[in-house]
Design an enzyme around this catalytic site. Sequence first.
Site, short mmCIF file in Angstrom:
data_model
loop_
_atom_site.label_atom_id
_atom_site.label_comp_id
_atom_site.label_asym_id
_atom_site.label_seq_id
_atom_site.Cartn_x
_atom_site.Cartn_y
_atom_site.Cartn_z
N TYR A 171 0.83 -1.21 0.00
CA TYR A 171 0.00 0.00 0.00
C TYR A 171 0.86 1.25 0.00
CZ TYR A 171 -4.51 -2.16 -0.07
OH TYR A 171 -5.61 -2.84 -0.50
N HIS A 222 -15.23 1.84 -1.67
CA HIS A 222 -14.17 0.95 -1.19
C HIS A 222 -13.18 1.65 -0.28
CE1 HIS A 222 -14.97 -1.64 -4.99
NE2 HIS A 222 -15.91 -1.71 -4.09
P1 NAD Z 1 -17.38 -9.68 -2.69
O1 NAD Z 1 -17.87 -10.41 -3.88
O2 NAD Z 1 -16.86 -10.44 -1.50
O3 NAD Z 1 -18.43 -8.60 -2.19
C1 NAD Z 1 -17.92 -7.55 -1.37
C2 NAD Z 1 -18.94 -7.34 -0.33
O4 NAD Z 1 -20.01 -6.67 -0.97
C3 NAD Z 1 -19.47 -8.62 0.25
O5 NAD Z 1 -18.64 -8.98 1.34
C4 NAD Z 1 -20.88 -8.20 0.60
O6 NAD Z 1 -20.85 -7.55 1.86
C5 NAD Z 1 -21.20 -7.17 -0.44
N1 NAD Z 1 -21.91 -7.74 -1.57
C6 NAD Z 1 -21.45 -8.61 -2.48
N2 NAD Z 1 -22.40 -8.85 -3.41
C7 NAD Z 1 -23.47 -8.08 -3.06
C8 NAD Z 1 -24.73 -7.88 -3.60
N3 NAD Z 1 -25.13 -8.50 -4.74
N4 NAD Z 1 -25.58 -7.02 -2.97
C9 NAD Z 1 -25.18 -6.39 -1.86
N5 NAD Z 1 -23.99 -6.55 -1.28
C10 NAD Z 1 -23.15 -7.38 -1.89
O7 NAD Z 1 -16.29 -8.65 -3.21
P2 NAD Z 1 -14.80 -8.98 -3.26
O8 NAD Z 1 -14.42 -9.17 -4.68
O9 NAD Z 1 -14.49 -10.06 -2.27
O10 NAD Z 1 -14.13 -7.62 -2.72
C11 NAD Z 1 -14.72 -7.00 -1.60
C12 NAD Z 1 -14.72 -5.56 -1.88
O11 NAD Z 1 -13.41 -5.07 -1.65
C13 NAD Z 1 -15.07 -5.31 -3.32
O12 NAD Z 1 -15.94 -4.24 -3.42
C14 NAD Z 1 -13.71 -5.02 -3.94
O13 NAD Z 1 -13.85 -4.15 -5.00
C15 NAD Z 1 -12.99 -4.36 -2.78
N6 NAD Z 1 -11.54 -4.47 -2.93
C16 NAD Z 1 -10.79 -3.33 -2.76
C17 NAD Z 1 -9.44 -3.40 -2.92
C18 NAD Z 1 -8.64 -2.14 -2.76
O14 NAD Z 1 -7.41 -2.15 -2.89
N7 NAD Z 1 -9.36 -1.05 -2.51
C19 NAD Z 1 -8.81 -4.60 -3.24
C20 NAD Z 1 -9.60 -5.72 -3.38
C21 NAD Z 1 -10.98 -5.66 -3.22
N1 APR Z 2 -10.39 4.79 -19.73
C1 APR Z 2 -11.51 4.13 -19.36
N2 APR Z 2 -11.53 2.82 -18.99
C2 APR Z 2 -10.35 2.18 -18.99
C3 APR Z 2 -9.14 2.80 -19.36
C4 APR Z 2 -9.19 4.16 -19.74
N3 APR Z 2 -8.09 4.84 -20.12
N4 APR Z 2 -8.14 1.87 -19.28
C5 APR Z 2 -8.72 0.72 -18.85
N5 APR Z 2 -10.06 0.90 -18.71
C6 APR Z 2 -11.07 -0.07 -18.28
C7 APR Z 2 -10.73 -1.51 -18.56
O1 APR Z 2 -11.23 -1.88 -19.84
C8 APR Z 2 -11.51 -2.21 -17.43
O2 APR Z 2 -12.82 -2.53 -17.88
O3 APR Z 2 -11.15 0.07 -16.88
C9 APR Z 2 -11.62 -1.16 -16.33
C10 APR Z 2 -10.76 -1.47 -15.10
O4 APR Z 2 -11.34 -2.61 -14.50
P1 APR Z 2 -10.67 -3.16 -13.16
O5 APR Z 2 -9.19 -3.15 -13.28
O6 APR Z 2 -11.37 -4.44 -12.85
O7 APR Z 2 -11.01 -2.06 -12.06
P2 APR Z 2 -12.40 -1.91 -11.29
O8 APR Z 2 -13.54 -2.25 -12.19
O9 APR Z 2 -12.37 -0.59 -10.64
O10 APR Z 2 -12.28 -3.06 -10.15
C11 APR Z 2 -13.32 -3.08 -9.15
O11 APR Z 2 -12.02 -4.58 -7.79
O12 APR Z 2 -9.91 -5.15 -7.03
C12 APR Z 2 -11.08 -4.50 -6.70
O13 APR Z 2 -11.37 -2.80 -5.18
C13 APR Z 2 -10.84 -3.05 -6.43
O14 APR Z 2 -12.31 -1.20 -6.79
C14 APR Z 2 -11.68 -2.31 -7.44
C15 APR Z 2 -12.70 -3.34 -7.82
#
Ligand code: NAD
Ligand code: APR
Length: 228
Positions: free
Chosen positions: A52, A104
């Site tokens: 991080y 998030h």
């Molecule tokens: P997940 O599939 O476990 O769902 C995340 C949480 O969202 C669940 O624990 C539940 O509380 C809720 N949820 C899931 N599906 C839902 C639904 N249909 N309706 C209502 N609530 C629902 O998600 P994940 O892939 O395990 O990741 C958990 C969260 O953490 C995600 O939102 C992911 O994007 C986020 N995340 C953030 C980072 C970061 O660096 N910020 C990294 C990884 C994951």
């Molecule tokens: N402009 C717009 N979209 C873009 C660009 C760009 N320049 N470059 C890449 N993309 C698109 C890709 O095509 C992809 O669909 O952005 C998207 C990025 O998707 P992810 O990497 O999956 O990111 P995100 O959708 O935010 O992931 C959701 O997953 O790991 C967790 O918490 C994390 O918030 C994140 C969540």
Amino acid sequence: MKIRVLTGAGISAESGIPTFRGKDGLWNKYDPAELATPEAFEQNPKLVWEWYDWRRQLIAKAQPNEGHRIVAKMEELFSDFWLITQNVDGLHQRAGSKKVIELHGNIWKVRCLNCGAEYYEYTTPLPEIPPKCRECSGLLRPGVVWFGESLPVDALSKAYELSQNADVFIVVGTSALVYPAAELPLIAKREGAKLIEVNPEETPITPYADYSLREKAGEGLRKVTEML
Ligand code: NAD
Ligand code: APR
Ligand code: ZN
């Protein structure tokens, strides 16, 4: 007109911040199970904080891009506007967005596992890893939502409520694979909103979109503002 924007990592790509999925995605290089879960943090807080701290340093050097600026401009133009973001980088706020729901969390936030104190810690790089709480010297964790964790209740319920009453719902830069964020555009569409997507790739949202622009965020949002 009620305008909602949902963003994902893709809107920060043009600021040089790697996305999670797709060809140069972070999850191709790192194992999220080792870096972005409560179990990983319990196992090795030092490793998770090193990752991080690396991301914080990257983000601190990055600048908001045109996509962030256009979203901030939309907030000025439309009185009933909200931004819902999955991003933790804070670049929307640095571009001027104020009405922001962070689903998030935020990478600049820290939370103490001992006393529960939660505050912003911008020192970059961190003076010590893992960092200690300024109130009780307890162990701090990043103020972000990890895999398997539930989202902040207030943020999620506000996001649902806004998605249920939108005239236009614009989805930018998300792979729409992670729930519950990925559900919001479908709720908006079901409740009668016009759904617009901006993403160079197709996503599970694409078939439901009224307009799906195969564009990068900056260029795509420029075109969207002409449509509004
Ligand atoms: P997940 O599939 O476990 O769902 C995340 C949480 O969202 C669940 O624990 C539940 O509380 C809720 N949820 C899931 N599906 C839902 C639904 N249909 N309706 C209502 N609530 C629902 O998600 P994940 O892939 O395990 O990741 C958990 C969260 O953490 C995600 O939102 C992911 O994007 C986020 N995340 C953030 C980072 C970061 O660096 N910020 C990294 C990884 C994951
Ligand atoms: N402009 C717009 N979209 C873009 C660009 C760009 N320049 N470059 C890449 N993309 C698109 C890709 O095509 C992809 O669909 O952005 C998207 C990025 O998707 P992810 O990497 O999956 O990111 P995100 O959708 O935010 O992931 C959701 O997953 O790991 C967790 O918490 C994390 O918030 C994140 C969540
Ligand atoms: Zn503390």
